[in-house]
Scaffold this motif. Structure first.
Motif, PDB file in Angstrom:
ATOM      1  N   GLU A   3       0.952  -1.311   0.086  1.00  0.00           N
ATOM      2  CA  GLU A   3      -0.129   0.184  -0.145  1.00  0.00           C
ATOM      3  C   GLU A   3       0.820   1.160  -0.115  1.00  0.00           C
ATOM      4  N   GLU A   4       2.063   1.392   0.625  1.00  0.00           N
ATOM      5  CA  GLU A   4       2.783   2.616   0.737  1.00  0.00           C
ATOM      6  C   GLU A   4       3.353   2.842  -0.510  1.00  0.00           C
ATOM      7  N   LEU A   5       3.309   2.149  -1.320  1.00  0.00           N
ATOM      8  CA  LEU A   5       4.220   2.075  -2.819  1.00  0.00           C
ATOM      9  C   LEU A   5       3.259   2.650  -3.714  1.00  0.00           C
ATOM     10  N   LEU A   6       1.961   2.914  -3.392  1.00  0.00           N
ATOM     11  CA  LEU A   6       0.768   3.215  -4.509  1.00  0.00           C
ATOM     12  C   LEU A   6       0.084   4.482  -4.142  1.00  0.00           C
ATOM     13  N   PRO A   7      -0.386   5.286  -5.060  1.00  0.00           N
ATOM     14  CA  PRO A   7      -1.158   6.160  -4.970  1.00  0.00           C
ATOM     15  C   PRO A   7      -2.407   5.983  -3.964  1.00  0.00           C
ATOM     16  N   ALA A   8      -2.944   7.071  -3.124  1.00  0.00           N
ATOM     17  CA  ALA A   8      -3.815   6.972  -2.182  1.00  0.00           C
ATOM     18  C   ALA A   8      -5.278   6.510  -2.886  1.00  0.00           C
ATOM     19  N   SER A   9      -5.386   6.393  -3.967  1.00  0.00           N
ATOM     20  CA  SER A   9      -6.833   6.107  -4.775  1.00  0.00           C
ATOM     21  C   SER A   9      -6.752   4.444  -5.047  1.00  0.00           C
ATOM     22  N   VAL A  10      -5.679   3.882  -4.706  1.00  0.00           N
ATOM     23  CA  VAL A  10      -5.521   2.547  -4.879  1.00  0.00           C
ATOM     24  C   VAL A  10      -5.795   1.739  -3.432  1.00  0.00           C
ATOM     25  N   ALA A  11      -6.887   0.630  -3.629  1.00  0.00           N
ATOM     26  CA  ALA A  11      -7.093  -0.220  -2.419  1.00  0.00           C
ATOM     27  C   ALA A  11      -6.353  -1.410  -2.440  1.00  0.00           C
ATOM     28  N   ALA A  12      -5.423  -1.271  -1.607  1.00  0.00           N
ATOM     29  CA  ALA A  12      -4.546  -2.609  -1.538  1.00  0.00           C
ATOM     30  C   ALA A  12      -4.698  -3.355  -0.113  1.00  0.00           C
ATOM     31  N   VAL A  13      -4.701  -4.671  -0.266  1.00  0.00           N
ATOM     32  CA  VAL A  13      -4.990  -5.740   0.697  1.00  0.00           C
ATOM     33  C   VAL A  13      -3.770  -6.740   0.757  1.00  0.00           C
ATOM     34  N   GLU A  14      -3.073  -7.003   1.646  1.00  0.00           N
ATOM     35  CA  GLU A  14      -1.940  -7.988   1.934  1.00  0.00           C
ATOM     36  C   GLU A  14      -2.244  -9.089   3.009  1.00  0.00           C
ATOM     37  N   ALA A  15      -1.630 -10.241   2.644  1.00  0.00           N
ATOM     38  CA  ALA A  15      -1.823 -11.187   3.870  1.00  0.00           C
ATOM     39  C   ALA A  15      -0.675 -12.064   4.033  1.00  0.00           C
ATOM     40  N   ARG A  16      -0.140 -12.838   5.235  1.00  0.00           N
ATOM     41  CA  ARG A  16       0.650 -13.836   5.238  1.00  0.00           C
ATOM     42  C   ARG A  16      -0.068 -15.134   4.821  1.00  0.00           C
ATOM     43  N   ILE A  17       0.589 -16.064   4.391  1.00  0.00           N
ATOM     44  CA  ILE A  17      -0.150 -17.372   4.160  1.00  0.00           C
ATOM     45  C   ILE A  17      -0.053 -18.273   5.034  1.00  0.00           C
ATOM     46  N   ASP A  18      -0.813 -18.628   5.816  1.00  0.00           N
ATOM     47  CA  ASP A  18      -0.809 -19.471   6.855  1.00  0.00           C
ATOM     48  C   ASP A  18      -0.489 -20.797   6.282  1.00  0.00           C
ATOM     49  N   ASP A  19       0.548 -21.799   6.648  1.00  0.00           N
ATOM     50  CA  ASP A  19       0.618 -23.123   6.212  1.00  0.00           C
ATOM     51  C   ASP A  19      -0.166 -24.049   6.929  1.00  0.00           C
ATOM     52  N   ASP A  20      -0.941 -23.757   7.903  1.00  0.00           N
ATOM     53  CA  ASP A  20      -1.990 -24.659   8.686  1.00  0.00           C
ATOM     54  C   ASP A  20      -2.773 -25.122   7.697  1.00  0.00           C
ATOM     55  N   ALA A  21      -2.774 -26.570   7.682  1.00  0.00           N
ATOM     56  CA  ALA A  21      -3.733 -27.181   6.798  1.00  0.00           C
ATOM     57  C   ALA A  21      -5.353 -26.926   6.891  1.00  0.00           C
ATOM     58  N   ALA A  22      -5.784 -26.709   8.298  1.00  0.00           N
ATOM     59  CA  ALA A  22      -7.139 -26.393   8.519  1.00  0.00           C
ATOM     60  C   ALA A  22      -7.208 -24.937   8.006  1.00  0.00           C
ATOM     61  N   VAL A  23      -6.340 -23.945   8.217  1.00  0.00           N
ATOM     62  CA  VAL A  23      -6.617 -22.533   7.752  1.00  0.00           C
ATOM     63  C   VAL A  23      -6.865 -22.586   5.982  1.00  0.00           C
ATOM     64  N   ALA A  24      -5.854 -23.475   5.694  1.00  0.00           N
ATOM     65  CA  ALA A  24      -5.973 -23.480   4.218  1.00  0.00           C
ATOM     66  C   ALA A  24      -7.085 -23.991   3.481  1.00  0.00           C
ATOM     67  N   ALA A  25      -7.674 -25.065   4.331  1.00  0.00           N
ATOM     68  CA  ALA A  25      -8.920 -25.604   3.801  1.00  0.00           C
ATOM     69  C   ALA A  25     -10.070 -24.585   3.832  1.00  0.00           C
ATOM     70  N   ALA A  26      -9.989 -23.812   4.994  1.00  0.00           N
ATOM     71  CA  ALA A  26     -11.074 -22.854   4.988  1.00  0.00           C
ATOM     72  C   ALA A  26     -10.910 -21.509   4.014  1.00  0.00           C
ATOM     73  N   ASP A  27      -9.669 -21.348   3.845  1.00  0.00           N
ATOM     74  CA  ASP A  27      -9.563 -20.314   2.635  1.00  0.00           C
ATOM     75  C   ASP A  27     -10.101 -20.653   1.460  1.00  0.00           C
ATOM     76  N   GLU A  28      -9.630 -22.216   0.933  1.00  0.00           N
ATOM     77  CA  GLU A  28     -10.016 -22.668  -0.404  1.00  0.00           C
ATOM     78  C   GLU A  28     -11.659 -22.575  -0.149  1.00  0.00           C
ATOM     79  N   ALA A  29     -12.324 -22.856   0.875  1.00  0.00           N
ATOM     80  CA  ALA A  29     -13.804 -23.016   0.874  1.00  0.00           C
ATOM     81  C   ALA A  29     -14.328 -21.711   0.683  1.00  0.00           C
TER      82      ALA A  29
END
Length: 233
Positions: A3-29
């Motif tokens: 987000e800090e690299l972009l103009p204010a008009s841009v909506a940016a969202v970032e995330a760390r990808i958890d390796d936990d299998a249960a979280v991964a399954a929830a994401d895929e759902a």
């Protein structure tokens, strides 16, 4: 970080990808059926990254007041965005991000993130021009704590992602000459700018030919990230 690299008009969202299998399954759902079909035969890591980055993209849509919807793939795998939006996505080991903007505010946008480490052996000559390698050598002498080769690779990825929606054409690594520089007072985490001179006819934006893309970069949290917004007018 993105987000800090972009103009204010841009909506940016970032995330760390958890390796936990249960979280991964929830994401895929959370994938829409049309999205899930695109990665039905993919390995688990690919499905996890695919789902996580699309979750970021839908959050970015919401920030712009657009109802969340599927993000499918178009030509050369480029994401197809809702009418009136343009944007870019990126993911690497443990990290993903999406950035969206209204087409009234920017003509195009490219982002990329990579692990902050050297490129694999033999890759640098393939993805760089001789002049770029000369500049990398000077940068590496001045700041050996930065993996400038990986940073340049990321910049080329962002340039391509900004280029493709405007042209629908492939851009080879050899068809953009990229210069990197550090901001005054540069320290760790580092940050600076980039300028890409297109060596082929550039896209037409609002009736004018664009031969130069400019953007920003940062190095932090074990990652390098780059962003290239293409303005109107």
């Amino acid at each position: 970080m993105i987000e800090e690299l972009l103009p204010a008009s841009v909506a940016a969202v970032e995330a760390r990808i958890d390796d936990d299998a249960a979280v991964a399954a929830a994401d895929e759902a959370l994938l829409h059926p049309e999205e899930a079909a695109l990665v039905a035969q993919a390995v688990a890591k690919r499905r996890r990254e695919f789902a996580a980055v699309r979750a970021c993209a839908r959050q970015a849509m919401e920030k712009l007041g657009v109802p969340p919807q599927p993000v499918l793939s178009g030509r050369r795998g480029a994401p197809r965005w809702p009418d009136g939006l343009t944007g870019s996505m990126t993911h690497c080991d443990g990290y993903c991000a999406a950035a969206l903007v209204r087409t009234a505010d920017l003509a195009s946008l490219g982002i990329d993130a990579e692990p902050h480490g050297p490129l694999p052996e033999g890759v640098l000559p393939v993805v760089t021009l001789p002049a770029e390698r000369d500049r990398l050598r000077r940068l590496s002498v001045a700041r050996p704590d930065i993996h400038w080769d990986r940073l340049l690779f990321s910049a080329k990825e962002s340039v391509y992602k900004a280029w493709f929606p405007l042209t629908g054409l492939w851009l080879d690594f050899s068809e953009a000459d990229i210069d990197l520089w550090a901001d005054p007072g540069f320290d760790v985490p580092g940050h600076g700018g980039l300028r890409a001179e297109l060596l082929v006819p550039g896209p037409t934006v609002d009736g004018r030919r664009v031969q130069t893309f400019e953007g920003r970069w940062t190095v932090r949290q074990g990652l390098v990230a780059t962003a290239v917004p293409v303005p109107h007018g």
